[in-house]
Design a protein around this motif. Structure first.
Motif, PDB file in Angstrom:
ATOM      1  N   VAL A   1      36.535  37.838  41.068  1.00 39.28           N
ATOM      2  CA  VAL A   1      36.696  39.293  41.124  1.00 39.28           C
ATOM      3  C   VAL A   1      36.513  39.876  39.718  1.00 39.28           C
ATOM      4  N   ARG A   2      37.192  39.283  38.733  1.00 41.98           N
ATOM      5  CA  ARG A   2      37.091  39.811  37.355  1.00 41.98           C
ATOM      6  C   ARG A   2      35.658  39.682  36.833  1.00 41.98           C
TER       7      ARG A   2
ATOM      8  N   GLU B   1      42.367  48.446  42.570  1.00 42.68           N
ATOM      9  CA  GLU B   1      41.653  49.591  43.124  1.00 42.68           C
ATOM     10  C   GLU B   1      40.210  49.191  43.459  1.00 42.68           C
ATOM     11  N   TRP B   2      39.602  48.474  42.520  1.00 38.48           N
ATOM     12  CA  TRP B   2      38.226  47.999  42.729  1.00 38.48           C
ATOM     13  C   TRP B   2      38.156  47.133  43.989  1.00 38.48           C
ATOM     14  N   LEU B   3      39.129  46.210  44.131  1.00 35.71           N
ATOM     15  CA  LEU B   3      39.124  45.285  45.266  1.00 35.71           C
ATOM     16  C   LEU B   3      39.319  46.036  46.580  1.00 35.71           C
ATOM     17  N   LYS B   4      40.145  47.062  46.541  1.00 40.44           N
ATOM     18  CA  LYS B   4      40.401  47.850  47.739  1.00 40.44           C
ATOM     19  C   LYS B   4      39.094  48.445  48.259  1.00 40.44           C
ATOM     20  N   ASN B   5      38.306  48.978  47.322  1.00 37.71           N
ATOM     21  CA  ASN B   5      37.004  49.541  47.713  1.00 37.71           C
ATOM     22  C   ASN B   5      36.094  48.496  48.319  1.00 37.71           C
ATOM     23  N   LYS B   6      36.041  47.332  47.675  1.00 38.74           N
ATOM     24  CA  LYS B   6      35.150  46.262  48.140  1.00 38.74           C
ATOM     25  C   LYS B   6      35.582  45.732  49.501  1.00 38.74           C
TER      26      LYS B   6
ATOM     27  N   PRO C   1      47.678  40.587  44.564  1.00 42.82           N
ATOM     28  CA  PRO C   1      48.878  40.305  43.750  1.00 42.82           C
ATOM     29  C   PRO C   1      48.560  39.706  42.375  1.00 42.82           C
ATOM     30  N   LEU C   2      47.375  39.141  42.196  1.00 34.91           N
ATOM     31  CA  LEU C   2      47.022  38.540  40.906  1.00 34.91           C
ATOM     32  C   LEU C   2      46.330  39.548  39.983  1.00 34.91           C
ATOM     33  N   LEU C   3      46.070  40.751  40.480  1.00 36.28           N
ATOM     34  CA  LEU C   3      45.215  41.688  39.741  1.00 36.28           C
ATOM     35  C   LEU C   3      46.020  42.841  39.147  1.00 36.28           C
ATOM     36  N   ASN C   4      45.447  43.484  38.115  1.00 33.31           N
ATOM     37  CA  ASN C   4      46.078  44.686  37.569  1.00 33.31           C
ATOM     38  C   ASN C   4      45.667  45.894  38.425  1.00 33.31           C
TER      39      ASN C   4
ATOM     40  N   PRO D   1      35.483  39.112  47.996  1.00 33.61           N
ATOM     41  CA  PRO D   1      34.757  40.068  48.839  1.00 33.61           C
ATOM     42  C   PRO D   1      33.269  39.739  48.964  1.00 33.61           C
ATOM     43  N   VAL D   2      32.737  40.036  50.136  1.00 34.51           N
ATOM     44  CA  VAL D   2      31.307  39.862  50.406  1.00 34.51           C
ATOM     45  C   VAL D   2      30.677  41.239  50.297  1.00 34.51           C
TER      46      VAL D   2
END
Lengths: 595, 595
Positions: free
Chosen positions: A326-327, A586-591, A578-581, A546-547
């Motif tokens: 992700v990062r 927010e980025w992951l939520k979008n993806k 839980p591992l992310l800032n 995420p794909v």
């Protein structure tokens, strides 16, 4: 450094002196490894091309390298002008190695090979062709004779013991299980020569082979003891004490033939002709105290069905690995958006930065494949500084990478959208995703084989007469090699899936000169439940990254496929956030937004 | 007529006299037929239950009949109170025949069997169990001794030759092909004992077995001649002349053992242990002039891959057959709408009226299965006058039927909606249709096996932990038996599909006491085309009868599935309407409307 033609010329001189007409170099080592230590890669040295699953054949006037579908394009390019012909394995009109030999070997011809690096099974096939031609198969030390300079020494990296908290079982427990299996096969001993089986059996690890945490070693196991043949000077005192407590004696790496010759006790020894090298087989047969029984190595299945600790650890490894992925993607997107000029080789550096920061990181599980645009058509593309492509804000970037942690080994591929895509590019990506999902959501009655399940993967391709020239997936060793058997998702594989098995799911599209797309997760085989019709199994993903959905023609997906991807992305968000800032979350939520 | 307990008591007396502890009656005949002539159906006579693929075991105090999933419900009902236990094959907790024998046979026990009706392969399995228990396996003529009254004589119906216009090849051509295959196997002769193989080889037909146009006969083929063992008095002079011209000599049905004993010429004879009966195997081994080679009968594959004439004829047979199916459905709908009280047994009468009016009709290819409501949960339900159900204007009527014409043999199932349906009934029907379509639209790379393709059929079921306890499909003989091998759509079947093979596609749902749904077409394997990835194959339907769509939850179908059904119905209309009158055509147009 000599050129390829110079190396082959030197080899031909040696062949002439030895009276050898044709010499065969398989991509193997004394342990039938898929990835051999640099010291053993004669087929690469003499052809100048790096690959697995190959065979280099040299006659007095010809040289030809057989490569599989993953390497067709790259081999064609690399071999052009070297005098080595690129042979496409399994393609209509291209003779197999055996057929090619069949028309070249004559009455009295000599086919040379190195018994130490030739699996028994393959040696027998060669013997059969020689017999039918009236030719002789002769063990000749020509590789060692000719390949002296530019040759890596035998590796001897620090070796260590994987603790029970990661392995789930002590080596002593595993030895006991193996002995029970041997008894059930009416055997009293086994030669363990495959590095992955040996690493699993003794919880032994090292770094002798790039990206593969194994130690070069052989093991002899009978009912009373185990004898480990390796450069044991590199074991810590603790490791030595551990092995000794497990009843493991230590001898030098090259001492197995002598050990076998010394034995006077009557033993029925199990060997696996698919992996035992022909040289050790000779040593065994030279001592009449041994009765040799041939069969599949029971360690392969023991190792492939992971225990609860191995599974739990591996699941953890994948969660950490996903946070690095992700990062990496966030950084990639930012730097691309900022107009920075990134190249393929930068990808591995960024990934390494994040992965190596994860707890328990040991090493990448294979050299990162970062392939931009048409480069991705080469399934095993390895970018090289200087010749690597610059990433443009359009098309796809394929990144296949993974790591070994103390908790487990990972393997993941994502194909990133760098900008504008054509309809055809989107359609291709969508088809690959459909193949991926159709395997991921399979449910089957206990007993179904990898060959049967592979059929599900390929329908979205085959309906359009497309295909990928490789299996759909392979098993991954625990804190070990990124490829292992015996189960696989591949046409005609006959091994039935069992809960606890891990498999990659990595369909793809590869069109020479234009495109390469692959989407890969690791899956765990789990129980789906039981009904009046019997017990059902299914897969559960253990990779949670995420794909990319912006490149999907959503209208091509079935409702069930859409449900699957939405459920998967909900899991990704739940497990990785839980591992992310906050920004990363927010980025992951979008993806992970539902389609 | 004696009752079942009386028959078994009589059999036990004979067992006692012969010193026999357990006797086994497989559902076989001297030809390893799936459907035996009535004369050979000892397992049915002594259990009182009619079925295929069964084993009846009788001890001095117990009797048990093993039946497969198609017969579970019916066997339970029929056997209740007879003292014969109903054993559900393949169900967890139910011992196999061999396991059951293993715990009952003791040191010195005698297991009796009839070598003439026991395939060699099965005899060997029995021998192995007996050996492991210290028991003896003894060939005993108890069935012939006890079963005298109520026993049908050996059949001897008129026999005839299927012309080349229907068979595509003369018997002489087929014999030449077989001899080539035998040579390639290093054999000089074969015992042909399976009726379907023999019928194909010699273009020989008769009506010895209900609904199966074969003649009871054996054949010995060597490089110079073929010897046909049958009651040849029933051959016309023309047929005799035809066979004679093909180099076929005639002998009596029971004369093969004597013929084998007489032989003095050294021959290497191919036998198939899966079908050769143990008695003929003994006869062969008693003559040292024969070297016996065991292997699969090459005729099975020769027959299964239909030639162009067979395919063309079969396609025609299906067109005519479809017109009868259409007329049947129109009549059914009209009479139901008129409030007429129809019963299950009426279905066969109506179908027969239309089928028998078709050109070249010979006979139904199996007894019509017309099962209303819960009766359809029994896959092989056979309605009987007096006990058959009355059709109500609600729920489903399953009709599985077919015919043999001079042009070919058909097998088709439709499940008709008679009125109101619950959501669950519609969902079940929709799932069966999805299974059907997912097979029908499969495309695969040459080499895929029936086991691999079967996986596609079952996904819509397995995802809900549902299943059907039978294969998805079987091959159909040309103007012959409705079931044949060696390919099938069935888990783990290892035969690769080849263009020219025919297969039924008949997934279903069967819930004891509530519902039975099946949708069956026959499919032909054809080439899909060739791409850079290789040669691809697919199926093309040869059955063209509308599939009821009013009972489908259309929103559950994928777009591809909808496209398939619309394309199929367009083909049905195009191919069948030319045979229909205006009213029938209008009806068909409605049924074939796109969804």
């Amino acid at each position: 450094m000599k050129t390829v033609p110079e190396r082959i010329a030197a080899f031909r001189s040696a062949m002439e002196k030895a009276g050898c007409d044709i010499f065969i170099m398989p991509s193997s080592d004394p342990h039938s490894s898929e990835y051999a230590p640099a010291h053993e890669t004669a087929w690469e040295y003499f052809s100048g091309f790096s690959c697995e699953n190959a065979n280099l054949l040299i006659t007095r006037s010809e040289a030809a390298l057989w490569v599989d579908g993953r390497f067709f394009g790259a081999a064609d390019k690399a071999l052009a002008g070297t005098g080595v012909q690129s042979m496409h394995m399994g393609v209509k009109g291209v003779p197999s190695v055996l057929a090619w030999l069949g028309v070249r070997l004559k009455e009295g011809s000599v086919l040379g090979y190195n018994a130490e690096t030739m699996p028994l099974h393959n040696m027998r096939q060669l013997k059969e062709v020689c017999d039918s031609c009236g030719a002789k198969l002769v063990d000749l030390p020509l590789v060692d004779e000719v390949w002296v300079e530019d040759r890596a020494p035998l590796p001897s990296t620090p070796a260590w013991i994987l603790g029970k908290e990661y392995a789930g079982m002590e080596a002593s427990e595993k030895l006991a299980v193996l002995r029970d299996k041997l008894k059930a096969l009416n055997c009293t001993a086994e030669l363990v020569t495959k590095l992955d089986c040996l690493a699993w059996l003794l919880n032994l690890r090292a770094s002798d082979v790039d990206c593969t945490p194994y130690a070069l070693a052989f093991c002899y196991v009978d009912m009373d003891k185990a004898v480990l043949f390796m450069d044991y000077s590199r074991l810590s005192d603790d490791a030595k004490a551990y092995l000794s407590a497990c009843g493991v004696e230590l001898r030098g790496y090259k001492e197995m033939p002598a050990f076998l010759a010394e034995n006077t006790k009557s033993e029925t020894v199990l060997i696996d002709p698919a992996s035992l090298n022909a040289s050790l087989n000779n040593a065994l047969h030279s001592n009449s105290a041994f009765t040799v029984v041939e069969g599949s190595d029971p360690l392969a299945m023991l190792k492939a069905v992971k225990n609860e600790t191995e599974l739990e650890c591996t699941r953890k490894a994948h969660i950490y690995d996903a946070s690095a992925m992700v990062r990496f993607q966030i950084e990639l997107e930012k730097r691309m958006a900022a107009g920075e000029k990134l190249r393929e080789t930068d990808i591995d550096s960024i990934l390494h930065k994040y992965r190596s920061a994860n707890p328990g990181f040991i090493v990448e599980s294979f050299p990162t494949i970062a392939a931009y645009g048409p480069n991705a058509a080469n399934m095993h593309y390895a970018p090289k500084a200087g010749s690597d492509a610059e990433l443009q804000p359009k098309g796809y970037l394929l990144v296949d990478s993974g790591a070994t942690y103390y908790t487990g080994t990972t393997d993941i591929t994502r194909t990133y959208t760098l900008g504008e895509l054509s309809y055809e590019e989107k359609l291709a990506y969508t088809r690959v995703l459909r193949c991926h999902i159709d395997v991921a959501m399979a449910v089957w009655k206990e007993g179904a084989t990898g060959g049967e399940l592979d059929m599900l993967a390929r329908q979205p391709m085959w309906r359009h007469m497309l295909d990928y020239r490789c299996g759909t997936g392979h098993s991954v060793s625990h804190v070990g090699a990124v490829h292992e058997g015996p189960h696989s998702l591949r046409p005609h594989n006959g091994v039935a899936f069992v809960p606890g098995m891990i498999i990659t799911n990595e369909p793809g599209i590869y069109e020479e000169g234009s495109i390469g797309i692959r989407i890969e997760n690791e899956l765990e085989c789990v129980e789906a439940g039981e009904s009046e019709y019997g017990k059902f199994l299914r897969f559960e993903p253990i990779t949670f990254v995420p794909v990319e959905m912006s490149s999907v023609l959503v209208e091509e997906l079935t409702r069930e496929e859409k449900d699957w991807i939405n459920h998967y992305h909900a899991q990704v968000f739940e497990k990785i956030s839980p591992l992310l800032n906050a920004e990363e979350t927010e980025w992951l939520k979008n993806k992970c937004a539902a389609v």
